[in-house]
Design an enzyme around this catalytic site. Sequence first.
Site, PDB file in Angstrom:
ATOM      1  N   HIS A 152      -2.834  19.605   7.184  1.00  0.00           N
ATOM      2  CA  HIS A 152      -3.665  18.469   6.782  1.00  0.00           C
ATOM      3  C   HIS A 152      -2.864  17.170   6.860  1.00  0.00           C
ATOM      4  O   HIS A 152      -1.658  17.161   6.588  1.00  0.00           O
ATOM      5  CB  HIS A 152      -4.190  18.661   5.357  1.00  0.00           C
ATOM      6  CG  HIS A 152      -4.868  19.976   5.123  1.00  0.00           C
ATOM      7  ND1 HIS A 152      -6.122  20.267   5.629  1.00  0.00           N
ATOM      8  CD2 HIS A 152      -4.459  21.093   4.464  1.00  0.00           C
ATOM      9  CE1 HIS A 152      -6.452  21.496   5.276  1.00  0.00           C
ATOM     10  NE2 HIS A 152      -5.461  22.022   4.572  1.00  0.00           N
ATOM     11  N   CYS A 162       0.801  -1.226   0.000  1.00  0.00           N
ATOM     12  CA  CYS A 162       0.000   0.000   0.000  1.00  0.00           C
ATOM     13  C   CYS A 162       0.831   1.273   0.000  1.00  0.00           C
ATOM     14  O   CYS A 162       0.287   2.358  -0.243  1.00  0.00           O
ATOM     15  CB  CYS A 162      -0.934   0.001   1.208  1.00  0.00           C
ATOM     16  SG  CYS A 162      -2.057  -1.413   1.248  1.00  0.00           S
ATOM     17  N   ASN A 197     -10.456   0.260   1.672  1.00  0.00           N
ATOM     18  CA  ASN A 197      -9.001   0.309   1.527  1.00  0.00           C
ATOM     19  C   ASN A 197      -8.655   0.115   0.052  1.00  0.00           C
ATOM     20  O   ASN A 197      -8.688  -1.003  -0.453  1.00  0.00           O
ATOM     21  CB  ASN A 197      -8.354  -0.773   2.386  1.00  0.00           C
ATOM     22  CG  ASN A 197      -6.830  -0.769   2.298  1.00  0.00           C
ATOM     23  OD1 ASN A 197      -6.248  -0.029   1.506  1.00  0.00           O
ATOM     24  ND2 ASN A 197      -6.187  -1.593   3.103  1.00  0.00           N
ATOM     25  N   HIS A 215      -2.887   6.646   5.480  1.00  0.00           N
ATOM     26  CA  HIS A 215      -3.360   5.529   4.666  1.00  0.00           C
ATOM     27  C   HIS A 215      -4.559   4.850   5.317  1.00  0.00           C
ATOM     28  O   HIS A 215      -4.500   4.414   6.469  1.00  0.00           O
ATOM     29  CB  HIS A 215      -2.229   4.522   4.466  1.00  0.00           C
ATOM     30  CG  HIS A 215      -2.678   3.207   3.923  1.00  0.00           C
ATOM     31  ND1 HIS A 215      -3.426   3.100   2.765  1.00  0.00           N
ATOM     32  CD2 HIS A 215      -2.515   1.942   4.374  1.00  0.00           C
ATOM     33  CE1 HIS A 215      -3.678   1.832   2.528  1.00  0.00           C
ATOM     34  NE2 HIS A 215      -3.151   1.115   3.493  1.00  0.00           N
ATOM     35  N   HIS A 237     -14.621   4.762   4.866  1.00  0.00           N
ATOM     36  CA  HIS A 237     -16.063   4.494   4.896  1.00  0.00           C
ATOM     37  C   HIS A 237     -16.652   4.476   3.492  1.00  0.00           C
ATOM     38  O   HIS A 237     -17.448   3.585   3.162  1.00  0.00           O
ATOM     39  CB  HIS A 237     -16.758   5.564   5.746  1.00  0.00           C
ATOM     40  CG  HIS A 237     -18.236   5.387   5.870  1.00  0.00           C
ATOM     41  ND1 HIS A 237     -19.138   5.947   4.962  1.00  0.00           N
ATOM     42  CD2 HIS A 237     -18.987   4.706   6.771  1.00  0.00           C
ATOM     43  CE1 HIS A 237     -20.363   5.614   5.320  1.00  0.00           C
ATOM     44  NE2 HIS A 237     -20.313   4.873   6.414  1.00  0.00           N
ATOM     45  N   HIS A 242      12.441   1.515   5.606  1.00  0.00           N
ATOM     46  CA  HIS A 242      12.309   0.098   5.252  1.00  0.00           C
ATOM     47  C   HIS A 242      12.790  -0.761   6.419  1.00  0.00           C
ATOM     48  O   HIS A 242      13.933  -0.674   6.828  1.00  0.00           O
ATOM     49  CB  HIS A 242      13.131  -0.207   4.002  1.00  0.00           C
ATOM     50  CG  HIS A 242      12.640  -1.398   3.232  1.00  0.00           C
ATOM     51  ND1 HIS A 242      12.406  -2.614   3.819  1.00  0.00           N
ATOM     52  CD2 HIS A 242      12.325  -1.554   1.915  1.00  0.00           C
ATOM     53  CE1 HIS A 242      11.977  -3.476   2.906  1.00  0.00           C
ATOM     54  NE2 HIS A 242      11.911  -2.860   1.748  1.00  0.00           N
TER      55      HIS A 242
END
Length: 498
Positions: free
Chosen positions: A388, A225, A425, A392, A421, A304
Amino acid sequence: MPPTLPPDYSNSVKLKYVKRGYQCLVNNFLTFLLIPIMAGIVLQVVQLGPDELLSLWNSVELDLIQVLCSSFLIIIISTVYFMMKPRTIYLVEYALYKPPVTCRVPFSTFMEHSRLNNMNDPKSVEFQMRILERSGLGEETCLPPANHYIPPVPTMEASRAEAELVIFSSIDALLKKTGIKPKDIDILIVNCSMFSPTPSMSAMVVNKYKMRSNIRSFNLSGMGCSAGLISIDLARDLLQVHPNSYALVISTETITPSYYSGKQRSMLLPNCLFRMGGAAILLSNRRRDRYRAKYNLVHVVRTHKGADDKAFKCVYEEEDPEGIRGVSLSKDLMAIAGDALKSNITTIGPLVLPASEQLLFLFTLIGRKVFNPKWKPYIPDFKQAFEHFCIHAGGRAVIDELQKNLQLSAEHVEASRMTLHRFGNTSSSSLWYELNYIEAKGRMKKGDRVWQIAFGSGFKCNSAVWKCNRTIKTPVEGSPWLDCVHRYPVHIPEIVKL
């Protein structure tokens, strides 16, 4: 008499003003230091008479050779500075895929299909129902057509059809918005984690839009992702060495081939959370695009944790004992994500935090090392650095954990919760649905700073910082939120009883 409790200074109004005063003093220290000095100089000059000023000017001996040498040195230094300065990367525009209503999967439909697909395993059905009840997803999320069959048909043909539908629709919308032609694009990057056909998806785009033969194309897979921000980082590096160029970044996840039909609970989770989505982003390093661009790319920070075995295997594609392929999500996922986030903010903090927050963090760190290791570590206030936050939308637990760790308000994580919502995802593209939500709400103003945070298999935590180049007017053209943003935000209960 009962013992009197000490006053709670943490929520004191006076302490709040003390903290504001401290931030103002530290963040503007140089200004406060230079103003008295400059005022003193101006006062001294004003007090001098005309004769004194004239004599002072005549006392300055200007040699022609010295003037020429100084001018030449200034020109050389300026030239070197502008040559060494990194090119500004502009986000010109982006477009998002909005699935058709025919692909919607209300809870009732999802559970009915789950029961029909798992008739011999009621425990798996019950488990998926419990996950869905607590997921934070709404009734309008979408799955690809192949997943609506009973049983689903995760074939290569169906996977290609989904990829083409999402990617081509997003690119068409982007080209229409920007007015550029496919042959104007110099760099193409496509990221999709679970579907990696031959020829690649980047080749599929080149073929569809008949792009130039010298286009620099890249296809990223298996990066989870967070691959969207990896693609942005790759595009940034390429734009630094290729002047006057456009880069097209496609972030998506093809859901069709990743459907799991087995019984392992850790592998059933993705079925409940992942949904259709995709984004096409146009980046540029052309100076003439600075007026129409929406954002400037400020920082990209990548972390990582793949050297650690637990982190490497916490999101892992494998076969279950029955030989059915799926993606397993470890129970340690949230702890590993928290550790990766700490490493990431340790790197990004000095780049974005004001001096006041960095000093408080440094003093607390020294205090814990020198005086008392039990001192509570100071968590920097990232609300001082960003207006802002786009976290994810991997699931309710991910958003809850980051809100707690970063001490964010409900409004700061509103875009993430509402995206989860409405769209579910959508993997690497979820950050762009969140950014679009903020724009659709009319909250994005010129100069606002945005922090995008994504997690991915491996395990990775990646961040991108953007600065708004112009106030975004509403309604936002082509926004997937256009017909529903007026209904948001909505209350999302802890458990939706099915």
